[in-house]
Design a protein around this motif. Structure first.
Motif, PDB file in Angstrom:
ATOM      1  N   TYR A 118       0.754  -1.241   0.000  1.00 52.82           N
ATOM      2  CA  TYR A 118       0.000   0.000   0.000  1.00 52.82           C
ATOM      3  C   TYR A 118       0.794   1.306   0.000  1.00 52.82           C
ATOM      4  CZ  TYR A 118       0.876  -0.157   5.019  1.00 52.82           C
ATOM      5  OH  TYR A 118       1.479  -0.225   6.231  1.00 52.82           O
ATOM      6  N   ALA A 119       2.041   1.296   0.438  1.00 50.12           N
ATOM      7  CA  ALA A 119       2.742   2.578   0.546  1.00 50.12           C
ATOM      8  C   ALA A 119       2.962   3.183  -0.836  1.00 50.12           C
ATOM      9  CB  ALA A 119       4.074   2.415   1.252  1.00 50.12           C
ATOM     10  N   GLU A 120       3.557   2.379  -1.700  1.00 47.54           N
ATOM     11  CA  GLU A 120       3.879   2.881  -3.023  1.00 47.54           C
ATOM     12  C   GLU A 120       2.716   2.632  -3.989  1.00 47.54           C
ATOM     13  OE1 GLU A 120       6.662   4.418  -3.213  1.00 47.54           O
ATOM     14  OE2 GLU A 120       7.005   4.718  -5.362  1.00 47.54           O
ATOM     15  N   GLY A 121       2.062   1.516  -3.842  1.00 49.61           N
ATOM     16  CA  GLY A 121       0.962   1.175  -4.734  1.00 49.61           C
ATOM     17  C   GLY A 121      -0.329   1.787  -4.228  1.00 49.61           C
ATOM     18  N   GLY A 122      -0.930   2.643  -5.017  1.00 53.03           N
ATOM     19  CA  GLY A 122      -2.196   3.243  -4.622  1.00 53.03           C
ATOM     20  C   GLY A 122      -3.312   2.217  -4.699  1.00 53.03           C
ATOM     21  N   GLU A 123      -4.507   2.692  -4.327  1.00 47.72           N
ATOM     22  CA  GLU A 123      -5.658   1.809  -4.276  1.00 47.72           C
ATOM     23  C   GLU A 123      -5.929   1.180  -5.652  1.00 47.72           C
ATOM     24  OE1 GLU A 123      -8.879   4.133  -2.906  1.00 47.72           O
ATOM     25  OE2 GLU A 123     -10.163   2.398  -2.528  1.00 47.72           O
ATOM     26  N   LEU A 124      -6.020   2.007  -6.671  1.00 46.94           N
ATOM     27  CA  LEU A 124      -6.362   1.492  -8.000  1.00 46.94           C
ATOM     28  C   LEU A 124      -5.303   0.536  -8.568  1.00 46.94           C
ATOM     29  CD1 LEU A 124      -8.353   1.462 -10.361  1.00 46.94           C
ATOM     30  CD2 LEU A 124      -7.208   3.496 -11.262  1.00 46.94           C
ATOM     31  N   PRO A 125      -4.016   0.893  -8.512  1.00 51.66           N
ATOM     32  CA  PRO A 125      -3.016  -0.065  -8.981  1.00 51.66           C
ATOM     33  C   PRO A 125      -3.105  -1.410  -8.262  1.00 51.66           C
ATOM     34  CG  PRO A 125      -2.000   2.070  -8.655  1.00 51.66           C
ATOM     35  CD  PRO A 125      -3.411   2.196  -8.172  1.00 51.66           C
ATOM     36  N   ARG A 126      -3.371  -1.380  -6.972  1.00 47.84           N
ATOM     37  CA  ARG A 126      -3.456  -2.640  -6.233  1.00 47.84           C
ATOM     38  C   ARG A 126      -4.659  -3.468  -6.682  1.00 47.84           C
ATOM     39  NH1 ARG A 126      -4.300  -1.393  -0.803  1.00 47.84           N
ATOM     40  NH2 ARG A 126      -4.121   0.833  -1.223  1.00 47.84           N
ATOM     41  N   HIS A 127      -5.803  -2.797  -6.838  1.00 51.13           N
ATOM     42  CA  HIS A 127      -6.969  -3.549  -7.300  1.00 51.13           C
ATOM     43  C   HIS A 127      -6.762  -4.056  -8.725  1.00 51.13           C
ATOM     44  CE1 HIS A 127      -9.193  -3.025  -3.721  1.00 51.13           C
ATOM     45  NE2 HIS A 127      -9.345  -1.718  -3.834  1.00 51.13           N
ATOM     46  N   THR A 128      -6.046  -3.275  -9.520  1.00 50.79           N
ATOM     47  CA  THR A 128      -5.795  -3.695 -10.902  1.00 50.79           C
ATOM     48  C   THR A 128      -4.950  -4.976 -10.944  1.00 50.79           C
ATOM     49  OG1 THR A 128      -5.899  -1.383 -11.574  1.00 50.79           O
ATOM     50  CG2 THR A 128      -4.930  -2.906 -13.138  1.00 50.79           C
TER      51      THR A 128
END
Ligand code: SF4
Ligand code: SF4
Ligand code: SF4
Ligand code: SF4
Lengths: 207, 301
Positions: free
Chosen positions: B53-63
């Protein structure tokens, strides 16, 4: 202080709650907190939290922007989900903690030295390049993030663990060269780049 | 019973020569006995874990997770997705939930997936399940007990459930405070579950075992101490992160606290493989850093 941070300060003036609602993952839940205190006793690394979640929610409403965003507290979240299953108002507390950490990191005002922040950054770079975790390169970067001397010291402390894993076939000492990751790294990287762009636009980070 | 097929999400730690490679070996043996066919999701990627979560935002993570779901729905159509790692399971399931509740997030995710040519493949309709759910719900304890040829008689085992198979979703509708599924599995394999194991849902620190080792080791110490206090000779877990954290730092904890921990930490699938007649290698027992002599003995019989 980054330009984005300055822009956000200007945009939301003194309304930190509104800023959190707009920019932080699940931030629109913060106002639902009734300050019952149940979550405050739920965190496994409890005494390492200068401000437990309950207090953080109160501080957000009180507009303590600097104090919240530069705090080390939310970086102590282990994602144990104790709080979520206990909160009478069903706030997604875990995600709000991650969201606050991410937001502070994005604005460049997060706690500088916090090891979890730095580890999380290395981890994300590791997976977004090849699509899968390279455990060897991840641990080497983690141990050496404070420089070579401290890296060797930590490496020696962890040597027993590492050797144990190598001996049992659970860590590949050659993985720096042999780790392959996924096939479609190009597609994956393009996809993540797109996702970042969209998110930047939605949250007003992009110029 | 007819063969059962699932779309399989192994996760990074189960790769060959990765930290949970022995989990995978034992899962394969267990599945062979139960006639389960696992169809690996082609070209799956990492779930981002609970630390992305620190570097990866919500949308990139869900993607990231949506890519796996899309690949599964495309190549392994209509098969439930099954994960063996608690964090992979949780992360994938959370993404599916989030996307089903937010049209905006879904649209943005699909737009991102387009870059990988998968925008039309994400449906988000298949159930996403942990392996233990499959065992308990699709087979049931009675059916799981049938193939036992070498009951694990006389071994006292503490079922360390940990967090993420238990919270927030849980397995088989069990309570968050005292889930019993590991105890029941232990019993089904002919061993003795440790009742009143009071640290069974205590968090081990998760990914923070790497970044905050001292703080996490306080947690791990509690988890092991309580197992010993209640007479356990072995700990069993459902998750590669729990397994690793509780097993590999025992020496360091001994050095710091003067304890004498040396307790084997196994996977439920290793217990099952041995009880189903696998040899030590097939049960992945050679992958345990703290060896499990009692299991090795039974496996050698
Ligand atoms: S448990 Fe929920 S309602 Fe209570 S203080 Fe925490 S967040 Fe607020
Ligand atoms: S998930 Fe995070 S915030 Fe919630 S109890 Fe666990 S450590 Fe605390
Ligand atoms: S939880 Fe860990 S092992 Fe599973 S995919 Fe994510 S990073 Fe890889
Ligand atoms: S017990 Fe530890 S590894 Fe297992 S799910 Fe909880 S935090 Fe993760």
């Amino acid at each position: 202080m980054t330009a984005t941070n300055t822009a956000m300060v200007a945009k939301y003036q003194n309304n930190f709650l509104q800023e959190v609602e707009a920019n932080v993952e699940e931030g629109d839940w913060v106002k639902m907190c009734m300050q019952c205190g149940v979550c405050a006793g739920s965190c496994p690394l409890g005494n390492a939290w200068e401000h437990p979640p309950q207090e953080i929610f109160m501080m957000i409403r009180a507009g303590k922007r600097e104090e919240v965003l530069s705090s080390e507290s939310m970086w102590m979240c282990t994602s144990c989900y104790n709080c979520i299953v206990r909160c009478p108002r069903e706030l997604p507390i875990t995600h709000i903690m991650h969201g606050l950490a991410n937001y502070a990191h994005r604005l460049g005002i997060a706690h500088k030295k916090n090891p979890t922040r730095r580890f999380a950054k290395i981890f994300w770079n590791n997976i977004s390049k090849s699509g899968r975790v390279n455990e060897l390169s991840l641990s080497i970067k983690l141990y050496f993030m404070d420089g070579i001397v401290s890296g060797i010291k930590k490496g020696l402390q962890m040597m027993g663990v590492g050797l144990g894993l190598v001996k049992t076939g659970r860590l590949d000492p050659m993985a720096l060269i042999s780790h392959k990751g996924i096939k479609d790294t190009k597609g994956l990287q393009a996809m993540l780049k797109k996702a970042n762009e969209i998110e930047d636009k939605r949250k007003g980070y992009a110029s | 019973m007819a063969k059962k097929e699932y779309s399989f999400y192994p996760g990074c730690s189960s790769e060959r020569k990765a930290s949970a490679s022995n989990y995978m070996v034992s899962v394969e043996s267990m599945c062979k006995t139960l006639d389960i066919q696992l169809n690996e999701i082609p070209d799956w990627n990492c779930c981002g874990a609970s630390i992305g979560y620190a570097e990866g935002g919500e949308l990139p993570r869900h993607t990231l997770n949506a890519r796996n779901i899309a690949l599964s729905e495309k190549h392994n159509a209509n098969q439930d997705i099954v994960a063996t790692c608690a964090a992979c399971w949780l992360g994938t399931k959370e993404t599916q939930e989030r996307l089903s509740h937010s049209e905006q997030m879904l649209a943005d995710t699909k737009e991102s997936l387009k870059e990988a040519g998968l925008e039309n493949d994400y449906k988000g309709e298949v159930p996403i399940r942990h392996m233990v759910e499959v065992l308990i719900e699709d087979f049931g304890y009675e059916a799981l007990g049938k193939p036992v040829t070498k009951p694990l008689q006389g071994i006292k085992i503490a079922g360390y459930v940990g967090c993420q198979t238990n919270r927030p979703f849980g397995v088989d509708g069990e309570s968050f405070e005292n889930p019993k599924y590991l105890d029941k599995l232990v019993e089904t394999m002919g061993a003795e579950p440790v009742e009143n194991y009071d640290q069974k849902v205590t968090c081990c620190g998760g990914a923070l075992a790497f970044s905050e080792p001292e703080k996490s080791q306080v947690q791990i110490k509690k988890i092991i101490e309580s197992a010993y206090d209640h007479g356990a000779e072995m700990i069993v877990t459902p998750c590669p992160v729990c397994q690793m954290n509780v097993e590999v730092y025992q020496d360091q904890i001994n050095k710091t606290y003067g304890t004498k921990f040396k307790i084997p930490v196994t996977y439920y699938s290793q217990l099952m493989a041995v009880a189903y007649g696998s040899n030590a290698k097939e049960a992945g027992l050679n992958g345990n850093i703290v060896r499990a002599p009692q299991l090795e003995e039974i496996a050698a019989k």
